[in-house]
Scaffold this motif. Structure first.
Motif, PDB file in Angstrom:
ATOM      1  N   TYR A   1       0.536  -1.232  -0.504  1.00 18.63           N
ATOM      2  CA  TYR A   1      -0.027   0.243  -0.161  1.00 18.63           C
ATOM      3  C   TYR A   1       0.852   1.385   0.246  1.00 18.63           C
ATOM      4  CZ  TYR A   1      -3.868  -3.583   1.069  1.00 18.63           C
ATOM      5  OH  TYR A   1      -4.470  -4.094   0.623  1.00 18.63           O
ATOM      6  N   ARG A   2       1.620   1.324  -0.921  1.00 26.50           N
ATOM      7  CA  ARG A   2       2.941   2.626  -1.095  1.00 26.50           C
ATOM      8  C   ARG A   2       2.028   3.840  -1.499  1.00 26.50           C
ATOM      9  NH1 ARG A   2       4.776  -0.533  -5.751  1.00 26.50           N
ATOM     10  NH2 ARG A   2       4.297   1.197  -7.528  1.00 26.50           N
ATOM     11  N   SER A   3       2.676   4.722  -1.441  1.00 21.80           N
ATOM     12  CA  SER A   3       1.665   6.364  -2.105  1.00 21.80           C
ATOM     13  C   SER A   3       2.490   6.300  -3.580  1.00 21.80           C
ATOM     14  CB  SER A   3       2.100   7.278  -0.617  1.00 21.80           C
ATOM     15  OG  SER A   3       3.414   7.463  -0.774  1.00 21.80           O
ATOM     16  N   ALA A   4       3.583   5.672  -3.926  1.00 22.96           N
ATOM     17  CA  ALA A   4       4.439   6.144  -4.780  1.00 22.96           C
ATOM     18  C   ALA A   4       5.707   5.214  -4.895  1.00 22.96           C
ATOM     19  CB  ALA A   4       4.597   7.356  -5.114  1.00 22.96           C
ATOM     20  N   ALA A   5       5.894   4.699  -5.988  1.00 21.89           N
ATOM     21  CA  ALA A   5       6.730   4.059  -6.673  1.00 21.89           C
ATOM     22  C   ALA A   5       8.000   4.677  -6.266  1.00 21.89           C
ATOM     23  CB  ALA A   5       6.707   3.476  -7.921  1.00 21.89           C
ATOM     24  N   THR A   6       9.109   3.171  -5.351  1.00 20.43           N
ATOM     25  CA  THR A   6      10.164   4.644  -4.951  1.00 20.43           C
ATOM     26  C   THR A   6      11.301   3.705  -4.715  1.00 20.43           C
ATOM     27  OG1 THR A   6       8.698   5.585  -3.186  1.00 20.43           O
ATOM     28  CG2 THR A   6      11.346   5.135  -2.958  1.00 20.43           C
ATOM     29  N   ALA A   7      11.704   2.254  -4.430  1.00 22.11           N
ATOM     30  CA  ALA A   7      12.856   1.378  -4.698  1.00 22.11           C
ATOM     31  C   ALA A   7      12.908   1.074  -6.210  1.00 22.11           C
ATOM     32  CB  ALA A   7      13.112   0.473  -4.193  1.00 22.11           C
ATOM     33  N   SER A   8      11.690   0.060  -7.050  1.00 20.53           N
ATOM     34  CA  SER A   8      11.232   0.114  -8.049  1.00 20.53           C
ATOM     35  C   SER A   8      11.894   1.473  -9.222  1.00 20.53           C
ATOM     36  CB  SER A   8       9.446  -0.454  -8.527  1.00 20.53           C
ATOM     37  OG  SER A   8       8.909   1.001  -8.274  1.00 20.53           O
ATOM     38  N   LEU A   9      11.511   2.359  -9.775  1.00 19.89           N
ATOM     39  CA  LEU A   9      11.647   3.188 -10.080  1.00 19.89           C
ATOM     40  C   LEU A   9      12.719   3.653 -10.269  1.00 19.89           C
ATOM     41  CD1 LEU A   9       9.928   5.269 -11.623  1.00 19.89           C
ATOM     42  CD2 LEU A   9      10.113   7.750  -9.526  1.00 19.89           C
ATOM     43  N   HIS A  10      13.525   3.525  -8.977  1.00 17.75           N
ATOM     44  CA  HIS A  10      14.973   4.193  -8.912  1.00 17.75           C
ATOM     45  C   HIS A  10      15.688   2.925  -9.692  1.00 17.75           C
ATOM     46  CE1 HIS A  10      15.205   5.732  -4.568  1.00 17.75           C
ATOM     47  NE2 HIS A  10      15.077   6.365  -5.541  1.00 17.75           N
ATOM     48  N   VAL A  11      15.101   1.007  -9.362  1.00 21.11           N
ATOM     49  CA  VAL A  11      15.722   0.394 -10.229  1.00 21.11           C
ATOM     50  C   VAL A  11      15.305   0.339 -11.877  1.00 21.11           C
ATOM     51  CG1 VAL A  11      16.260  -1.550  -8.575  1.00 21.11           C
ATOM     52  CG2 VAL A  11      14.096  -1.337  -9.743  1.00 21.11           C
ATOM     53  N   GLN A  12      14.602   0.765 -12.019  1.00 20.30           N
ATOM     54  CA  GLN A  12      13.742   1.000 -13.998  1.00 20.30           C
ATOM     55  C   GLN A  12      14.876   2.165 -13.788  1.00 20.30           C
ATOM     56  OE1 GLN A  12       9.609   1.702 -13.338  1.00 20.30           O
ATOM     57  NE2 GLN A  12       9.812  -0.038 -14.570  1.00 20.30           N
ATOM     58  N   PHE A  13      15.070   3.449 -13.708  1.00 18.57           N
ATOM     59  CA  PHE A  13      16.148   4.463 -13.872  1.00 18.57           C
ATOM     60  C   PHE A  13      17.342   3.733 -14.187  1.00 18.57           C
ATOM     61  CE2 PHE A  13      13.318   8.316 -12.638  1.00 18.57           C
ATOM     62  CZ  PHE A  13      13.075   7.734 -13.309  1.00 18.57           C
ATOM     63  N   TYR A  14      17.898   3.109 -13.187  1.00 20.58           N
ATOM     64  CA  TYR A  14      19.207   2.126 -13.302  1.00 20.58           C
ATOM     65  C   TYR A  14      18.944   1.847 -14.343  1.00 20.58           C
ATOM     66  CZ  TYR A  14      23.479  -0.259 -11.373  1.00 20.58           C
ATOM     67  OH  TYR A  14      23.868  -1.392 -11.324  1.00 20.58           O
ATOM     68  N   VAL A  15      18.401   0.938 -15.366  1.00 18.79           N
ATOM     69  CA  VAL A  15      18.613   0.238 -16.400  1.00 18.79           C
ATOM     70  C   VAL A  15      18.978   0.645 -16.705  1.00 18.79           C
ATOM     71  CG1 VAL A  15      17.127  -1.987 -17.418  1.00 18.79           C
ATOM     72  CG2 VAL A  15      17.521  -1.862 -15.021  1.00 18.79           C
ATOM     73  N   VAL A  16      18.239   1.967 -17.228  1.00 17.84           N
ATOM     74  CA  VAL A  16      17.921   2.742 -18.794  1.00 17.84           C
ATOM     75  C   VAL A  16      19.805   2.751 -18.840  1.00 17.84           C
ATOM     76  CG1 VAL A  16      17.105   4.621 -19.496  1.00 17.84           C
ATOM     77  CG2 VAL A  16      15.832   3.254 -18.546  1.00 17.84           C
ATOM     78  N   ASP A  17      20.054   3.412 -17.559  1.00 19.55           N
ATOM     79  CA  ASP A  17      21.155   4.177 -17.364  1.00 19.55           C
ATOM     80  C   ASP A  17      22.004   3.498 -17.870  1.00 19.55           C
ATOM     81  OD1 ASP A  17      20.221   6.483 -16.916  1.00 19.55           O
ATOM     82  OD2 ASP A  17      20.766   5.794 -14.509  1.00 19.55           O
ATOM     83  N   ILE A  18      21.881   1.982 -17.145  1.00 23.57           N
ATOM     84  CA  ILE A  18      22.856   0.726 -17.804  1.00 23.57           C
ATOM     85  C   ILE A  18      23.057   0.630 -19.359  1.00 23.57           C
ATOM     86  CG2 ILE A  18      23.927  -1.832 -18.026  1.00 23.57           C
ATOM     87  CD1 ILE A  18      22.824  -1.485 -14.853  1.00 23.57           C
ATOM     88  N   LEU A  19      21.573   0.858 -19.927  1.00 16.87           N
ATOM     89  CA  LEU A  19      21.419   0.434 -21.426  1.00 16.87           C
ATOM     90  C   LEU A  19      22.197   1.542 -22.606  1.00 16.87           C
ATOM     91  CD1 LEU A  19      18.065  -0.700 -21.557  1.00 16.87           C
ATOM     92  CD2 LEU A  19      19.493  -2.096 -22.440  1.00 16.87           C
ATOM     93  N   PHE A  20      21.513   3.110 -21.693  1.00 13.81           N
ATOM     94  CA  PHE A  20      22.203   4.350 -22.633  1.00 13.81           C
ATOM     95  C   PHE A  20      23.660   4.135 -22.533  1.00 13.81           C
ATOM     96  CE2 PHE A  20      23.500   8.547 -22.031  1.00 13.81           C
ATOM     97  CZ  PHE A  20      22.926   8.957 -23.553  1.00 13.81           C
ATOM     98  N   HIS A  21      24.483   4.180 -21.266  1.00 12.91           N
ATOM     99  CA  HIS A  21      26.110   4.233 -21.305  1.00 12.91           C
ATOM    100  C   HIS A  21      26.925   2.705 -21.765  1.00 12.91           C
ATOM    101  CE1 HIS A  21      26.368   8.029 -18.822  1.00 12.91           C
ATOM    102  NE2 HIS A  21      25.528   7.498 -17.989  1.00 12.91           N
ATOM    103  N   THR A  22      25.525   1.111 -22.316  1.00 14.98           N
ATOM    104  CA  THR A  22      26.661   0.837 -22.417  1.00 14.98           C
ATOM    105  C   THR A  22      27.311   1.553 -24.294  1.00 14.98           C
ATOM    106  OG1 THR A  22      26.094  -0.879 -21.212  1.00 14.98           O
ATOM    107  CG2 THR A  22      26.428  -1.370 -23.024  1.00 14.98           C
TER     108      THR A  22
END
Length: 193
Positions: free
Chosen positions: A147-168
């Motif tokens: 019952y979270r009010s908003a995504a927190t950790a899941s948002l961090h890891v999704q941004f992180y995945v995008v960063d890995i793809l982008f930098h690679t």
């Protein structure tokens, strides 16, 4: 009734552990397959709902800065017309933490029927979205309250995945990426002056 220091330490701990766990889950062959899809695409369509839409915006913005045509759209009906009217070699990227967001799944199915390559960014394990995608980049199932009010950790890891793809991607196309980033930075500076 937690105090400020307890809250920030808990959030930091959750974010850190989610990123560490995601690092161990991401496979080089999946990243390389995703990079190949991006390289081959003339246009990239990116879609996510809710917090995943923020990640979709981030994904598109990064690739536009280095010269790829990347379109993100909130309205599923508009995305449908883009995908079905497309005449170019296209990649559809569907982003969903759960992998069960029906709008993202339906658009992924439509993209497959339209002849697009497809990529999913979603949590670890089999889910409906990963079953539809040609390539899936998986992140950890973030430790968040039901019952979270908003995504927190899941948002961090999704941004992180995008960063890995982008930098690679950028490291494999370093000279071109740097030139395009500098060009866009100069254009923005000139516009603002």
């Amino acid at each position: 009734d937690e105090n400020f220091y307890e809250i920030k330490e808990k959030l930091l701990g959750n974010a850190h552990q989610s990123l560490v766990d995601t690092t161990s889950l991401i496979k080089e062959e999946e990243v390389n397959a995703s990079i190949q899809q991006i390289e081959e695409a003339d246009v990239i369509y990116v879609y996510g709902v809710g917090s995943s839409h923020l990640v979709a915006e981030n994904f598109a913005q990064k690739w536009r800065r280095i010269g790829k045509i990347a379109i993100v759209e909130k309205d599923a009906h508009v995305m449908i017309t883009l995908i079905t009217g497309n005449q170019q070699k296209a990649l559809f990227v569907g982003i969903s933490n759960s992998g069960e967001t029906k709008e993202v799944i339906k658009l992924m199915q439509l993209a497959n029927k339209a002849g697009c390559q497809t990529m999913a960014i979603t949590q670890f394990g089999m889910n409906s979205l990963s079953e539809e995608a040609d390539v899936t980049i998986r992140h950890v199932r973030a430790n968040e309250q039901l019952y979270r009010s908003a995504a927190t950790a899941s948002l961090h890891v999704q941004f992180y995945v995008v960063d890995i793809l982008f930098h690679t991607y950028a490291s494999k196309h370093y000279e071109d990426a740097i030139d395009r980033i500098l060009l866009s930075r100069k254009a923005i500076k000139d516009y603002n002056d």
